[in-house]
Design an enzyme around this catalytic site. Structure first.
Site, PDB file in Angstrom:
ATOM      1  N   PHE A 137      -4.613   3.310  14.569  1.00  0.00           N
ATOM      2  CA  PHE A 137      -4.919   4.343  13.571  1.00  0.00           C
ATOM      3  C   PHE A 137      -6.043   3.819  12.693  1.00  0.00           C
ATOM      4  O   PHE A 137      -6.097   2.619  12.409  1.00  0.00           O
ATOM      5  CB  PHE A 137      -3.696   4.640  12.693  1.00  0.00           C
ATOM      6  CG  PHE A 137      -2.731   5.591  13.332  1.00  0.00           C
ATOM      7  CD1 PHE A 137      -1.992   5.220  14.443  1.00  0.00           C
ATOM      8  CD2 PHE A 137      -2.573   6.876  12.827  1.00  0.00           C
ATOM      9  CE1 PHE A 137      -1.115   6.101  15.051  1.00  0.00           C
ATOM     10  CE2 PHE A 137      -1.694   7.764  13.415  1.00  0.00           C
ATOM     11  CZ  PHE A 137      -0.960   7.381  14.529  1.00  0.00           C
TER      12      PHE A 137
ATOM     13  N   LYS B 222      10.678 -16.790  -9.807  1.00  0.00           N
ATOM     14  CA  LYS B 222       9.890 -15.761 -10.496  1.00  0.00           C
ATOM     15  C   LYS B 222       8.868 -16.403 -11.432  1.00  0.00           C
ATOM     16  O   LYS B 222       9.214 -17.278 -12.219  1.00  0.00           O
ATOM     17  CB  LYS B 222      10.849 -14.867 -11.298  1.00  0.00           C
ATOM     18  CG  LYS B 222      10.157 -13.699 -11.945  1.00  0.00           C
ATOM     19  CD  LYS B 222      11.100 -12.878 -12.785  1.00  0.00           C
ATOM     20  CE  LYS B 222      10.298 -11.878 -13.599  1.00  0.00           C
ATOM     21  NZ  LYS B 222      11.068 -11.311 -14.681  1.00  0.00           N
TER      22      LYS B 222
ATOM     23  N   LYS C  48     -10.890  -3.537  18.672  1.00  0.00           N
ATOM     24  CA  LYS C  48      -9.480  -3.874  18.920  1.00  0.00           C
ATOM     25  C   LYS C  48      -9.060  -3.555  20.359  1.00  0.00           C
ATOM     26  O   LYS C  48      -7.885  -3.599  20.690  1.00  0.00           O
ATOM     27  CB  LYS C  48      -8.590  -3.167  17.891  1.00  0.00           C
ATOM     28  CG  LYS C  48      -8.988  -3.512  16.437  1.00  0.00           C
ATOM     29  CD  LYS C  48      -7.949  -3.155  15.411  1.00  0.00           C
ATOM     30  CE  LYS C  48      -8.483  -3.438  14.006  1.00  0.00           C
ATOM     31  NZ  LYS C  48      -7.454  -3.609  12.994  1.00  0.00           N
TER      32      LYS C  48
ATOM     33  N   ASN D  57       0.860  -1.192   0.000  1.00  0.00           N
ATOM     34  CA  ASN D  57       0.000   0.000   0.000  1.00  0.00           C
ATOM     35  C   ASN D  57       0.897   1.243   0.000  1.00  0.00           C
ATOM     36  O   ASN D  57       2.109   1.130   0.186  1.00  0.00           O
ATOM     37  CB  ASN D  57      -0.937  -0.039   1.219  1.00  0.00           C
ATOM     38  CG  ASN D  57      -0.149  -0.084   2.508  1.00  0.00           C
ATOM     39  OD1 ASN D  57       0.561   0.849   2.845  1.00  0.00           O
ATOM     40  ND2 ASN D  57      -0.230  -1.197   3.236  1.00  0.00           N
TER      41      ASN D  57
ATOM     42  N   ASP E 151      -3.870  -6.589   4.934  1.00  0.00           N
ATOM     43  CA  ASP E 151      -4.921  -7.457   5.494  1.00  0.00           C
ATOM     44  C   ASP E 151      -4.913  -8.834   4.855  1.00  0.00           C
ATOM     45  O   ASP E 151      -5.488  -9.770   5.403  1.00  0.00           O
ATOM     46  CB  ASP E 151      -6.296  -6.813   5.281  1.00  0.00           C
ATOM     47  CG  ASP E 151      -6.457  -5.572   6.143  1.00  0.00           C
ATOM     48  OD1 ASP E 151      -5.937  -5.573   7.272  1.00  0.00           O
ATOM     49  OD2 ASP E 151      -7.086  -4.593   5.684  1.00  0.00           O
TER      50      ASP E 151
ATOM     51  N   LYS F  99     -13.397   0.488  15.331  1.00  0.00           N
ATOM     52  CA  LYS F  99     -12.088  -0.175  15.477  1.00  0.00           C
ATOM     53  C   LYS F  99     -11.574  -0.040  16.912  1.00  0.00           C
ATOM     54  O   LYS F  99     -10.949  -0.945  17.448  1.00  0.00           O
ATOM     55  CB  LYS F  99     -11.081   0.404  14.486  1.00  0.00           C
ATOM     56  CG  LYS F  99     -11.373  -0.051  13.069  1.00  0.00           C
ATOM     57  CD  LYS F  99     -10.446   0.529  12.035  1.00  0.00           C
ATOM     58  CE  LYS F  99     -10.970   0.134  10.659  1.00  0.00           C
ATOM     59  NZ  LYS F  99     -10.316   0.802   9.566  1.00  0.00           N
TER      60      LYS F  99
HETATM   61  N1  CTP Z   1      -3.826  -3.374  12.032  1.00  0.00           N
HETATM   62  C1  CTP Z   1      -3.225  -4.439  12.665  1.00  0.00           C
HETATM   63  N2  CTP Z   1      -3.095  -5.628  12.008  1.00  0.00           N
HETATM   64  C2  CTP Z   1      -3.573  -5.789  10.772  1.00  0.00           C
HETATM   65  C3  CTP Z   1      -4.236  -4.709  10.128  1.00  0.00           C
HETATM   66  C4  CTP Z   1      -4.347  -3.505  10.788  1.00  0.00           C
HETATM   67  O1  CTP Z   1      -2.790  -4.293  13.801  1.00  0.00           O
HETATM   68  N3  CTP Z   1      -3.423  -6.966  10.176  1.00  0.00           N
HETATM   69  C5  CTP Z   1      -3.922  -2.095  12.755  1.00  0.00           C
HETATM   70  C6  CTP Z   1      -3.340  -0.898  12.012  1.00  0.00           C
HETATM   71  O2  CTP Z   1      -1.973  -0.731  12.313  1.00  0.00           O
HETATM   72  C7  CTP Z   1      -4.190   0.243  12.556  1.00  0.00           C
HETATM   73  C8  CTP Z   1      -5.523  -0.400  12.857  1.00  0.00           C
HETATM   74  O3  CTP Z   1      -5.284  -1.808  12.918  1.00  0.00           O
HETATM   75  O4  CTP Z   1      -3.672   0.750  13.764  1.00  0.00           O
HETATM   76  C9  CTP Z   1      -6.596  -0.155  11.838  1.00  0.00           C
HETATM   77  O5  CTP Z   1      -6.112  -0.523  10.580  1.00  0.00           O
HETATM   78  P1  CTP Z   1      -7.008  -0.392   9.287  1.00  0.00           P
HETATM   79  O6  CTP Z   1      -6.248  -0.941   8.114  1.00  0.00           O
HETATM   80  O7  CTP Z   1      -7.588   0.989   9.208  1.00  0.00           O
HETATM   81  O8  CTP Z   1      -8.212  -1.312   9.655  1.00  0.00           O
HETATM   82  P2  CTP Z   1      -8.540  -2.801   9.450  1.00  0.00           P
HETATM   83  O9  CTP Z   1      -8.715  -3.405  10.795  1.00  0.00           O
HETATM   84  O10 CTP Z   1      -7.540  -3.453   8.536  1.00  0.00           O
HETATM   85  O11 CTP Z   1      -9.985  -2.695   8.778  1.00  0.00           O
HETATM   86  P3  CTP Z   1     -10.437  -2.235   7.295  1.00  0.00           P
HETATM   87  O12 CTP Z   1      -9.255  -2.454   6.375  1.00  0.00           O
HETATM   88  O13 CTP Z   1     -11.577  -3.120   7.010  1.00  0.00           O
HETATM   89  O14 CTP Z   1     -10.838  -0.786   7.411  1.00  0.00           O
END
Ligand code: CTP
Length: 398
Positions: free
Chosen positions: A323, A289, A341, A210, A279, A337
């Site tokens: 975040f 490769k 969390k 990303n 994710d 969240k």
């Molecule tokens: N985070 C985490 N582990 C993951 C994904 C995200 O600890 N595998 C943490 C990020 O570092 C951030 C928070 O979760 O502090 C929210 O991340 P975000 O990507 O906004 O949310 P997701 O839980 O992945 O949900 P979505 O993508 O559906 O919005």
């Protein structure tokens, strides 16, 4: 009088057209009560005369190593007496000298002798700014502890648009005020910060990732270290220098970040998860490769472990901060969240809009806890946001 009453600021002025804006900075500093001494390079004097700064500050302006009969060592005495040194405009040349330890005039010699904090406001043509030599030198001085205040992209004196424009005097002033009012209020607190993206490799040359640049997490690490904390930074692949005094652990994938967070959790009082963790990860990673001759691959993904959810049962009194980068219903989604969390605080952050989110130096954001009424998002620099967050974290300690 503002916070700066009685503070001694040494202003190093180099040769760039934005030297005229530094006259305004000198005026703002004097108005805020600071005692401002100015040191000018030879080329700096071609753009603005020493008399301008003499008049604005009420102090003599230093221009050479040899001009002051009262002090045979102006480079030592002037850096020793300053609470803060500000170099503006900072040319590619002075940045290179700082990075290389070159001392061939009064300002560069003073900077080499300086023990305290130096704020650097670069200003140069875009090509010079983007030249790998300048990028390396900026990285180097950042690692050595300089605070770099960069301007937004915009019109340059050479009639081009782009990076390299000096930050506005008001922005440099904010950085100065922040630095001079900083106290060691996080003294010896042990803070674990994650930053940057993760990379989920499909084969040795391709990955899912990303646009996270790591700037937010690095800003939290940098500000926490400056406020006295002992900071460990777990970072995905980024192009940002490790802040001075911070212990850096480099990781690549979400799985490596999870392992590293769990390994370092024990010794931490605070976890700030600023990383943009992937994710999903490919179910199968090809060891060699993938060739086009094999046709378009059908990739299967599986969910990565959520690091914050893995940390929740092990919180054990720790302050855990997440975040939430959201395009819509920013605060409401962040609150979800926060609850899911089991976080103490979450930074709700708008993405997909100019001036906020990935790669931007500013964010439209708010720090939210369970008890807060819904806050309005405010446009702040990532450094300011880091400080706002650390203020809230400090509040949770008491
Ligand atoms: N985070 C985490 N582990 C993951 C994904 C995200 O600890 N595998 C943490 C990020 O570092 C951030 C928070 O979760 O502090 C929210 O991340 P975000 O990507 O906004 O949310 P997701 O839980 O992945 O949900 P979505 O993508 O559906 O919005």
């Amino acid at each position: 009088m503002s916070d700066l009453a009685g503070k001694k600021v040494l202003l190093g002025v180099c040769g760039g057209i934005s030297a005229y804006k530094v006259a305004e900075l000198a005026r703002l500093l004097v108005k805020a009560g600071a005692d401002v001494k100015v040191m000018m390079t030879e080329s700096g004097q071609k753009f603005v005369t020493p008399l301008t700064f003499r008049t604005l500050t009420g102090n003599p302006v230093a221009t050479t190593l040899w001009s002051d009969p009262g002090s045979p060592f102006p480079h030592i005495s002037m850096s020793d007496e300053a609470d803060l040194i500000v170099v503006a405009p900072a040319t590619a040349n002075i940045i290179a000298k700082m990075a290389g330890g070159i001392a061939d005039d009064l300002l560069s010699t003073t900077l080499l002798a300086a023990r305290g904090t130096v704020i650097v406001a670069p200003a140069m043509n875009t090509r010079m700014y983007l030249n790998p030599a300048t990028r390396n030198n900026m990285r180097r001085i950042g690692e050595m502890g300089a605070i770099i205040v960069e301007g937004c992209e915009g019109e340059l004196a050479c009639r081009t648009e782009g990076a390299g424009r000096m930050a506005e005097p008001a922005e440099i002033m904010s950085a100065i005020e922040r630095e001079l009012s900083l106290s060691a209020d996080l003294d010896s607190r042990r803070i674990l910060v994650t930053a940057g993206p993760t990379r989920e490799y499909i084969d040795p040359v391709r990955f899912l990732s990303n646009p996270s640049t790591g700037m937010m997490g690095y800003a939290v690490a940098e500000r926490a270290a400056r406020r006295g904390a002992r900071v460990t930074l777990i970072s995905g692949p980024v192009d940002v220098p490790c802040p001075a005094g911070v212990t850096l652990i480099s990781v690549v994938s979400a799985a490596e970040m999870l392992t590293s967070v769990l390994e370092n959790l024990e010794g931490s009082e605070v976890l700030v998860m600023a990383a943009a963790v992937a994710d999903y990860t490919p179910v199968e990673k090809s060891a060699s490769k993938m060739k086009k001759t094999g046709g378009v691959p059908e990739l299967k993904f599986e969910a990565t472990d959520d690091i914050l959810k893995a940390v929740a049962p092990r919180k054990d009194g720790r302050i855990v901060v997440g975040f939430a980068a959201e395009t819509d219903d920013v605060v409401a989604n962040a609150r979800k969240k926060l609850a899911e969390k089991k976080l103490d605080l979450i930074v709700a952050n708008k993405v997909g809009e100019a001036g906020s989110g990935f790669g931007s130096t500013t964010d439209l954001a708010a720090v939210v806890s369970v008890d807060d009424p819904d806050p309005a998002l405010v446009l702040v620099s990532k450094t300011e946001l880091a400080d706002l967050l650390l203020d809230r974290i400090r509040g949770l300690f008491t």
